[in-house]
Design a protein around this motif. Sequence first.
Motif, mmCIF file in Angstrom:
data_model
loop_
_atom_site.group_PDB
_atom_site.id
_atom_site.type_symbol
_atom_site.label_atom_id
_atom_site.label_comp_id
_atom_site.label_asym_id
_atom_site.label_seq_id
_atom_site.Cartn_x
_atom_site.Cartn_y
_atom_site.Cartn_z
ATOM 1 N N ASN A 75 0.832 -1.196 0.000
ATOM 2 C CA ASN A 75 0.000 0.000 0.000
ATOM 3 C C ASN A 75 0.868 1.247 0.000
ATOM 4 O O ASN A 75 1.867 1.311 0.710
ATOM 5 C CB ASN A 75 -0.905 0.036 1.244
ATOM 6 N N PHE A 76 0.468 2.238 -0.765
ATOM 7 C CA PHE A 76 1.207 3.497 -0.777
ATOM 8 C C PHE A 76 0.255 4.616 -1.195
ATOM 9 O O PHE A 76 -0.918 4.382 -1.487
ATOM 10 C CB PHE A 76 2.408 3.420 -1.723
ATOM 11 N N GLY A 77 0.782 5.841 -1.195
ATOM 12 C CA GLY A 77 -0.054 6.977 -1.578
ATOM 13 C C GLY A 77 -1.183 7.209 -0.605
ATOM 14 O O GLY A 77 -2.329 7.404 -1.008
ATOM 15 N N GLY A 78 -0.872 7.159 0.703
ATOM 16 C CA GLY A 78 -1.908 7.348 1.698
ATOM 17 C C GLY A 78 -2.865 6.180 1.764
ATOM 18 O O GLY A 78 -4.027 6.341 2.142
ATOM 19 N N ASN A 79 -2.376 4.992 1.392
ATOM 20 C CA ASN A 79 -3.161 3.755 1.377
ATOM 21 C C ASN A 79 -4.259 3.742 0.314
ATOM 22 O O ASN A 79 -5.090 2.836 0.300
ATOM 23 C CB ASN A 79 -3.781 3.468 2.744
ATOM 24 N N ASN A 80 -4.256 4.720 -0.585
ATOM 25 C CA ASN A 80 -5.218 4.697 -1.693
ATOM 26 C C ASN A 80 -4.760 3.784 -2.824
ATOM 27 O O ASN A 80 -5.571 3.280 -3.593
ATOM 28 C CB ASN A 80 -5.459 6.095 -2.238
ATOM 29 N N TRP A 81 -3.447 3.555 -2.918
ATOM 30 C CA TRP A 81 -2.893 2.712 -3.971
ATOM 31 C C TRP A 81 -2.472 1.369 -3.389
ATOM 32 O O TRP A 81 -1.950 1.296 -2.280
ATOM 33 C CB TRP A 81 -1.672 3.372 -4.609
ATOM 34 N N ASN A 82 -2.694 0.304 -4.154
ATOM 35 C CA ASN A 82 -2.249 -1.026 -3.743
ATOM 36 C C ASN A 82 -1.676 -1.771 -4.950
ATOM 37 O O ASN A 82 -2.319 -1.876 -5.995
ATOM 38 C CB ASN A 82 -3.394 -1.844 -3.157
ATOM 39 N N LEU A 83 -0.454 -2.258 -4.791
ATOM 40 C CA LEU A 83 0.189 -3.097 -5.797
ATOM 41 C C LEU A 83 0.211 -4.517 -5.268
ATOM 42 O O LEU A 83 0.750 -4.775 -4.185
ATOM 43 C CB LEU A 83 1.609 -2.614 -6.078
ATOM 44 N N SER A 84 -0.394 -5.440 -5.998
ATOM 45 C CA SER A 84 -0.470 -6.834 -5.576
ATOM 46 C C SER A 84 0.170 -7.719 -6.632
ATOM 47 O O SER A 84 -0.194 -7.653 -7.812
ATOM 48 C CB SER A 84 -1.934 -7.241 -5.361
ATOM 49 N N VAL A 85 1.126 -8.544 -6.209
ATOM 50 C CA VAL A 85 1.867 -9.396 -7.141
ATOM 51 C C VAL A 85 1.855 -10.824 -6.608
ATOM 52 O O VAL A 85 2.135 -11.063 -5.432
ATOM 53 C CB VAL A 85 3.322 -8.925 -7.300
ATOM 54 N N GLY A 86 1.505 -11.781 -7.475
ATOM 55 C CA GLY A 86 1.510 -13.178 -7.083
ATOM 56 C C GLY A 86 0.215 -13.874 -7.436
ATOM 57 O O GLY A 86 -0.532 -13.442 -8.315
ATOM 58 N N ARG A 87 -0.064 -14.947 -6.730
ATOM 59 C CA ARG A 87 -1.221 -15.798 -7.021
ATOM 60 C C ARG A 87 -2.373 -15.479 -6.080
ATOM 61 O O ARG A 87 -2.202 -15.330 -4.879
ATOM 62 C CB ARG A 87 -0.842 -17.267 -6.880
ATOM 63 N N THR A 88 -3.579 -15.388 -6.658
ATOM 64 C CA THR A 88 -4.785 -15.232 -5.865
ATOM 65 C C THR A 88 -5.705 -16.418 -6.101
ATOM 66 O O THR A 88 -5.670 -17.039 -7.165
ATOM 67 C CB THR A 88 -5.515 -13.914 -6.207
ATOM 68 N N ASP A 89 -6.527 -16.747 -5.109
ATOM 69 C CA ASP A 89 -7.351 -17.948 -5.202
ATOM 70 C C ASP A 89 -8.682 -17.706 -5.894
ATOM 71 O O ASP A 89 -9.381 -18.654 -6.235
ATOM 72 C CB ASP A 89 -7.615 -18.509 -3.803
ATOM 73 N N ALA A 90 -9.067 -16.442 -6.103
ATOM 74 C CA ALA A 90 -10.389 -16.179 -6.667
ATOM 75 C C ALA A 90 -10.387 -14.903 -7.481
ATOM 76 O O ALA A 90 -10.860 -13.866 -7.033
ATOM 77 C CB ALA A 90 -11.447 -16.097 -5.562
ATOM 78 N N TYR A 91 -9.821 -14.972 -8.681
ATOM 79 C CA TYR A 91 -9.922 -13.850 -9.602
ATOM 80 C C TYR A 91 -11.272 -13.929 -10.298
ATOM 81 O O TYR A 91 -11.634 -14.954 -10.876
ATOM 82 C CB TYR A 91 -8.796 -13.890 -10.633
ATOM 83 N N VAL A 92 -12.039 -12.861 -10.225
ATOM 84 C CA VAL A 92 -13.365 -12.817 -10.829
ATOM 85 C C VAL A 92 -13.357 -11.823 -11.977
ATOM 86 O O VAL A 92 -12.893 -10.689 -11.821
ATOM 87 C CB VAL A 92 -14.431 -12.420 -9.787
ATOM 88 N N LEU A 93 -13.842 -12.234 -13.145
ATOM 89 C CA LEU A 93 -13.965 -11.325 -14.273
ATOM 90 C C LEU A 93 -15.081 -10.330 -13.977
ATOM 91 O O LEU A 93 -16.261 -10.603 -14.212
ATOM 92 C CB LEU A 93 -14.276 -12.091 -15.562
ATOM 93 N N GLY A 94 -14.721 -9.206 -13.456
ATOM 94 C CA GLY A 94 -15.720 -8.225 -13.057
ATOM 95 C C GLY A 94 -16.117 -8.420 -11.607
ATOM 96 O O GLY A 94 -16.221 -9.545 -11.117
#
Length: 462
Positions: free
Chosen positions: A192-211
């Motif tokens: 998290n950065f930019g006053g916690n308004n921004w989030n960069l996430s890298v790696g594997r997630t268990d539930a990517y939803v199209l939309g």
Amino acid sequence: MKTKVLAALAATMAVGATCAFAANPFVDVPSDSWAYKSVVELADAGIIQGVDGQYFQGNRNITRYEAAEMVAKAMAHMDKASVEQRALINKLADEYADELNNLGVRVSALENRVGNVKLTGDARIRYRYQDGSKENDNSWDYRVRVRANAQVNDRTKVTYGISSDNKNFADNAAATDESNDIFTDVAKVDYNFGGNNWNLSVGRTDAYVLGNAYGYNYGDVFDRAELKYQNDKFAATAGYGKFKAGDVAGSTATTFTSGKYIDGNGVTNLPDGAKVVAGESLEGTKTGYGELEGFFGGGRAAGSALGVYYNDFSANDATRGGQADDLWGAYASVNFGKWNALANYERVSYEKNITTANGQDDSANVWIGKLTYGKANIATPKSWDAWVEYINAEDGAFINGSTNSWRFADQMDNIESWGVGADYTFAKNAMFQVMQSFGTNTKDGNAKDPEEQTRAQFVFVF
């Protein structure tokens, strides 16, 4: 209770060191009281407000919710506290976790505590039935997942998770069978950065939803890099990743002979030069994606939102015979009182000169609507909800073998169907859910209408 909570919070008042010379806001706390300095510092930091803004009433017992509110305000000063003070606030946060969750603090503060490694997980036992389905002999299955959440610092969080996948109670496979392997379904770093308004996430997630809606086309394991900006009114997401499960089309067994397409539903004539949407594996397919969302009716926490999203698919190899080219969709989720109405639209575009089994050319649409009353919270016993949904999917609208829906994945395409369900939290962290389809029919072609689906499950969170 008040003495213990205030004593613990006062011990953290390096947080409020600048408050030492603040004026006493309470008429019933004399300057020679043993608690005078701590009370003044807590009041100046905004952690306590007293009664009617004038009286401290130090001998009055307080409720757990009042104590939780004070802990929540102390948590807002975590960035100024020492390691020892953070440990003390964390201990109080654990004690009042349920009250903090009900006060809406959990997402914004509880999960952002520093110097903390926490194990969580869930277990599910479910029953699924549809007459004529291959699942009928093995209708009962289970899944167990475990998560390790590590708050590295104020901005960085690491999450690792393993899953048993769905294991059937009727499965007598040997323990060494590869199908019984435990696999990694989550392995990511969030910054998290930019006053916690921004989030960069890298790696594997268990539930990517199209939309951010129904999850009709995909809701499974996904490796990606994703950047997201969000505030109380707006969110924008952009990412690039690779699907780890699913089929590109709903049909996986195909034969193309002399202008005819042959599958389990019979023979369909195709126009000259047409290609068939064959069951090409989605595993390894990459996608770039983006989403824009707006929140209204009280902001993001209120739950009402509008969103649009887009996915551009690309295969690993040069031959993309029959594969979906891109997908875009839009959704609206509106809360009014205890009701929520969700509407979701998706359009799948195929490569030019692609024809599905029933002659649908180039693209296919799906409309989904869902109306929910109440809200089942797994942390709140006796909370419940009930819902009804409607799906109208053209032939070719469902492109993947994985979905975030409760329905069987092989019965999501070329259908019109209704569904009803209910969720009930019968004990803390224990929920029962039941779903049933009705009025299901095949939209195009001469295939027999699908049988109705039944699903019931217990979910336990720890």
